[in-house]
Design a protein around this motif. Structure first.
Motif, PDB file in Angstrom:
ATOM      1  N   GLN A   1       0.927  -1.176   0.017  1.00  0.00           N
ATOM      2  CA  GLN A   1      -0.064  -0.023   0.023  1.00  0.00           C
ATOM      3  C   GLN A   1       0.911   1.197   0.045  1.00  0.00           C
ATOM      4  N   LEU A   2       1.942   1.201   0.513  1.00  0.00           N
ATOM      5  CA  LEU A   2       2.930   2.435   0.763  1.00  0.00           C
ATOM      6  C   LEU A   2       3.171   2.879  -0.844  1.00  0.00           C
ATOM      7  N   SER A   3       3.410   2.096  -1.826  1.00  0.00           N
ATOM      8  CA  SER A   3       3.851   2.633  -3.110  1.00  0.00           C
ATOM      9  C   SER A   3       2.713   3.335  -3.548  1.00  0.00           C
ATOM     10  N   LYS A   4       1.482   3.425  -3.204  1.00  0.00           N
ATOM     11  CA  LYS A   4       0.454   4.193  -3.970  1.00  0.00           C
ATOM     12  C   LYS A   4       0.639   5.483  -3.627  1.00  0.00           C
ATOM     13  N   GLY A   5       1.524   6.085  -2.773  1.00  0.00           N
ATOM     14  CA  GLY A   5       1.844   7.466  -2.638  1.00  0.00           C
ATOM     15  C   GLY A   5       3.265   7.736  -2.625  1.00  0.00           C
ATOM     16  N   ARG A   6       3.999   6.931  -2.987  1.00  0.00           N
ATOM     17  CA  ARG A   6       5.631   7.224  -2.868  1.00  0.00           C
ATOM     18  C   ARG A   6       6.094   6.232  -3.834  1.00  0.00           C
ATOM     19  N   PRO A   7       5.990   6.261  -5.414  1.00  0.00           N
ATOM     20  CA  PRO A   7       6.625   5.095  -6.260  1.00  0.00           C
ATOM     21  C   PRO A   7       8.143   5.342  -6.197  1.00  0.00           C
ATOM     22  N   ILE A   8       8.970   4.369  -6.352  1.00  0.00           N
ATOM     23  CA  ILE A   8      10.384   4.344  -6.090  1.00  0.00           C
ATOM     24  C   ILE A   8      10.896   3.946  -7.478  1.00  0.00           C
ATOM     25  N   LYS A   9      10.223   3.724  -8.565  1.00  0.00           N
ATOM     26  CA  LYS A   9      10.504   3.042  -9.866  1.00  0.00           C
ATOM     27  C   LYS A   9      11.657   3.918 -10.394  1.00  0.00           C
ATOM     28  N   GLY A  10      11.554   5.293 -10.402  1.00  0.00           N
ATOM     29  CA  GLY A  10      12.607   6.211 -10.714  1.00  0.00           C
ATOM     30  C   GLY A  10      13.768   5.913 -10.284  1.00  0.00           C
ATOM     31  N   VAL A  11      13.781   5.775  -8.646  1.00  0.00           N
ATOM     32  CA  VAL A  11      14.993   5.952  -7.949  1.00  0.00           C
ATOM     33  C   VAL A  11      15.594   4.374  -8.453  1.00  0.00           C
TER      34      VAL A  11
ATOM     35  N   ASP B   1      -5.510  12.580 -20.949  1.00  0.00           N
ATOM     36  CA  ASP B   1      -6.528  12.691 -19.918  1.00  0.00           C
ATOM     37  C   ASP B   1      -7.287  11.316 -19.515  1.00  0.00           C
ATOM     38  N   GLY B   2      -6.722  10.721 -18.493  1.00  0.00           N
ATOM     39  CA  GLY B   2      -7.087   9.462 -18.132  1.00  0.00           C
ATOM     40  C   GLY B   2      -6.344   8.859 -16.840  1.00  0.00           C
ATOM     41  N   ASP B   3      -6.157   7.942 -16.717  1.00  0.00           N
ATOM     42  CA  ASP B   3      -5.389   7.393 -15.286  1.00  0.00           C
ATOM     43  C   ASP B   3      -3.881   7.037 -15.687  1.00  0.00           C
ATOM     44  N   VAL B   4      -3.148   7.336 -14.682  1.00  0.00           N
ATOM     45  CA  VAL B   4      -1.758   7.090 -14.557  1.00  0.00           C
ATOM     46  C   VAL B   4      -1.696   5.771 -14.440  1.00  0.00           C
ATOM     47  N   THR B   5      -0.908   5.071 -15.496  1.00  0.00           N
ATOM     48  CA  THR B   5      -0.493   3.542 -15.271  1.00  0.00           C
ATOM     49  C   THR B   5       0.630   3.022 -14.983  1.00  0.00           C
ATOM     50  N   ASP B   6       1.750   3.975 -15.063  1.00  0.00           N
ATOM     51  CA  ASP B   6       3.287   3.719 -14.633  1.00  0.00           C
ATOM     52  C   ASP B   6       4.070   5.215 -14.591  1.00  0.00           C
ATOM     53  N   ILE B   7       4.726   5.178 -13.555  1.00  0.00           N
ATOM     54  CA  ILE B   7       5.826   6.375 -13.589  1.00  0.00           C
ATOM     55  C   ILE B   7       7.076   5.646 -13.206  1.00  0.00           C
ATOM     56  N   ALA B   8       7.861   5.845 -14.441  1.00  0.00           N
ATOM     57  CA  ALA B   8       9.026   5.364 -14.460  1.00  0.00           C
ATOM     58  C   ALA B   8      10.170   6.584 -14.454  1.00  0.00           C
ATOM     59  N   LEU B   9      11.475   6.396 -14.656  1.00  0.00           N
ATOM     60  CA  LEU B   9      12.385   7.338 -14.555  1.00  0.00           C
ATOM     61  C   LEU B   9      12.239   8.420 -15.722  1.00  0.00           C
ATOM     62  N   HIS B  10      12.122   8.121 -17.018  1.00  0.00           N
ATOM     63  CA  HIS B  10      12.173   8.842 -18.237  1.00  0.00           C
ATOM     64  C   HIS B  10      10.679   9.060 -18.542  1.00  0.00           C
ATOM     65  N   THR B  11       9.561   8.311 -18.230  1.00  0.00           N
ATOM     66  CA  THR B  11       8.335   8.242 -18.885  1.00  0.00           C
ATOM     67  C   THR B  11       7.245   8.220 -17.856  1.00  0.00           C
ATOM     68  N   ILE B  12       6.249   8.934 -18.138  1.00  0.00           N
ATOM     69  CA  ILE B  12       4.907   8.521 -17.228  1.00  0.00           C
ATOM     70  C   ILE B  12       3.821   7.962 -18.320  1.00  0.00           C
ATOM     71  N   LYS B  13       3.210   6.996 -18.142  1.00  0.00           N
ATOM     72  CA  LYS B  13       2.225   6.631 -19.120  1.00  0.00           C
ATOM     73  C   LYS B  13       0.906   6.820 -18.416  1.00  0.00           C
ATOM     74  N   VAL B  14       0.081   7.390 -19.262  1.00  0.00           N
ATOM     75  CA  VAL B  14      -1.384   7.625 -19.065  1.00  0.00           C
ATOM     76  C   VAL B  14      -2.358   7.077 -19.672  1.00  0.00           C
ATOM     77  N   GLN B  15      -3.188   5.998 -19.348  1.00  0.00           N
ATOM     78  CA  GLN B  15      -4.146   5.459 -20.308  1.00  0.00           C
ATOM     79  C   GLN B  15      -5.459   6.344 -20.330  1.00  0.00           C
ATOM     80  N   ASN B  16      -5.727   7.081 -21.560  1.00  0.00           N
ATOM     81  CA  ASN B  16      -7.022   7.694 -21.623  1.00  0.00           C
ATOM     82  C   ASN B  16      -8.074   7.096 -21.630  1.00  0.00           C
ATOM     83  N   TRP B  17      -9.268   8.058 -21.603  1.00  0.00           N
ATOM     84  CA  TRP B  17     -10.513   7.199 -21.469  1.00  0.00           C
ATOM     85  C   TRP B  17     -10.835   6.761 -22.700  1.00  0.00           C
TER      86      TRP B  17
END
Length: 410
Positions: free
Chosen positions: A122-132, A208-224
């Motif tokens: 549950q901790l990862s929901k607020g503090r993703p560490i994938k970039g680190v 305009d949609g949900d964030v599916t992944d937060i990585a070092l170089h990119t952020i993926k957003v799945q639009n509606w």
């Protein structure tokens, strides 16, 4: 006797001796790999499954298990180099480099498994560490590459490190996006700007949609519409974006929509109109209280019923506004703990905007749209009872009716 014969024979043919030794070492190495993969790692997996801790689940990662099995054969090759005096140093150096590369690969796999384990909490929901994790892996690979090159060239690693200063400009150019993305990742994480599963709008990238992944170089957003928008991490900090997380956490979604009333239909209420409005349960008490208040005000100032300008009187649009407020207050689909009001906006060519500003008690999109539609279905249907008209551009039927009237008059 036979043993001495074979010994002398092998001494006469050292190449065959080394070939036999090489085949034996290969067989031993394969046997070690097989035993490690089939039995030792299986035993380790069993012990991990029985453990009550969760952190050791990292060892269950199949990639780590498979790569661990290669360690023992490489160690066997390294220790058997003495059997080949002519190429002992080459075998040792190759085995040493193999161990180093294997260690780097295992470290990368371990960090990936660590991130996967963290994301399941549950901790990862607020503090993703994938970039680190990714920047740590990049640092490890760079250090490992420097060590490998120094071994191959017979130089000290510090020899290459000392030259980094002269190559700073080139390094900054090559790793510009990586550095910017790393800083942006720290800002996003420390300020809690975006989380996985957040609904965000980024107009600059059409997202305009949900964030599916937060990585070092990119952020993926799945639009509606189920398309995927890829946003460079450092670009997200540079542009304006809207995060709807606050709405989701509050538990209510805002309705902010206006009804445009034809200003020529606005008028004072007659006694007959007030009598009709008194039959509306939602404003029955309001009509009675307001009439008492207005009558007392007019009597105090000497205004009688014939003074239609100076005396206070109720209007149909004001009464309708109170009706809408009462209707929303008794609606169990409206969040009563958040702002709820009906207000007039400045009139314009489109008429007098009467804006409904409330929050639903759900954030579900489908339910929200249904609640909003139900509210305005009712309001648009009830407006004629207050002798008000909605502003609407003339349609084909309006023009046909107008032409029909003209033809009749002619």
């Amino acid at each position: 006797m036979n043993f001495e014969f074979y010994h002398r024979w092998l001494a006469l043919y050292p190449l065959i001796t080394q070939l036999i030794a090489a085949v034996a070492i290969l067989l031993i190495a394969y046997l070690a790999y097989f035993i490690t993969r089939r039995y030792i790692l299986h035993l380790l997996q069993t012990l991990v499954l029985k453990s009550r801790f969760t952190w050791d689940d990292l060892l269950l990662d199949p990639v780590i298990m498979r790569r661990l099995a290669y360690a023992l054969p490489v160690i066997i090759f390294y220790n058997s180099a003495v059997l080949f005096p002519g190429i002992e140093s080459i075998i040792k150096q190759t085995a040493y480099l193999g161990l180093l590369i294997l260690a780097l690969i295992l470290a990368g796999s371990f960090l990936t498994a660590l991130n996967n384990l963290y994301e399941s909490s549950q901790l990862s929901k607020g503090r993703p560490i994938k970039g680190v994790i990714q920047i740590t892996k990049l640092f490890l690979y760079i250090v490992g590459a420097v060590i490998i090159i120094s071994i191959l060239l017979g130089k000290s690693p510090w020899y290459f490190v000392s030259g980094i200063g002269a190559m700073t400009a080139v390094i900054l150019l090559i790793f510009r996006d990586t550095i910017l993305s790393f800083v942006a990742s720290l800002q996003i994480s420390s300020n809690d700007l975006v989380r996985v599963n957040d609904w965000i709008e980024v107009p600059a990238f059409g997202a305009d949609g949900d964030v599916t992944d937060i990585a070092l170089h990119t952020i993926k957003v799945q639009n509606w519409d189920k398309t995927i928008t890829i946003i460079p991490t450092h670009k997200l900090i540079d542009v304006s974006f809207k995060n709807w997380r606050g709405m989701q956490m509050t538990g209510g979604r805002r309705i902010k929509r206006s009804i445009y009333i034809d200003q020529t239909s606005i008028k004072f209420c007659t006694d007959d109109m007030l009598s009709t409005f008194s039959n509306f349960k939602l404003i029955r008490q309001y009509i009675a209280d307001k009439k008492t208040e207005i009558d007392a005000y007019n009597a105090q100032r000497g205004f009688d019923g014939k003074d239609k300008i100076n005396a206070r009187r109720m209007t149909n649009v004001g009464t309708f506004r109170i009706y809408v407020e009462s209707y929303l207050k008794q609606n169990d689909k409206i969040h009563q703990g958040l702002t709820a009001m009906v207000r007039q906006l400045p009139p314009g060519p489109e008429g007098l905007p009467l804006e409904v500003y409330v929050f639903t008690n759900t954030t579900d999109w489908i339910a929200y749209e249904r609640i909003q539609a139900d509210i305005f279905d009712h309001l648009l249907s009830v407006i004629p009872h207050f002798e008000l008209q909605i502003v609407q551009n003339p349609s084909g039927s309006d023009f046909r009716a107008l032409l029909g009237n003209i033809e009749v008059n002619v």
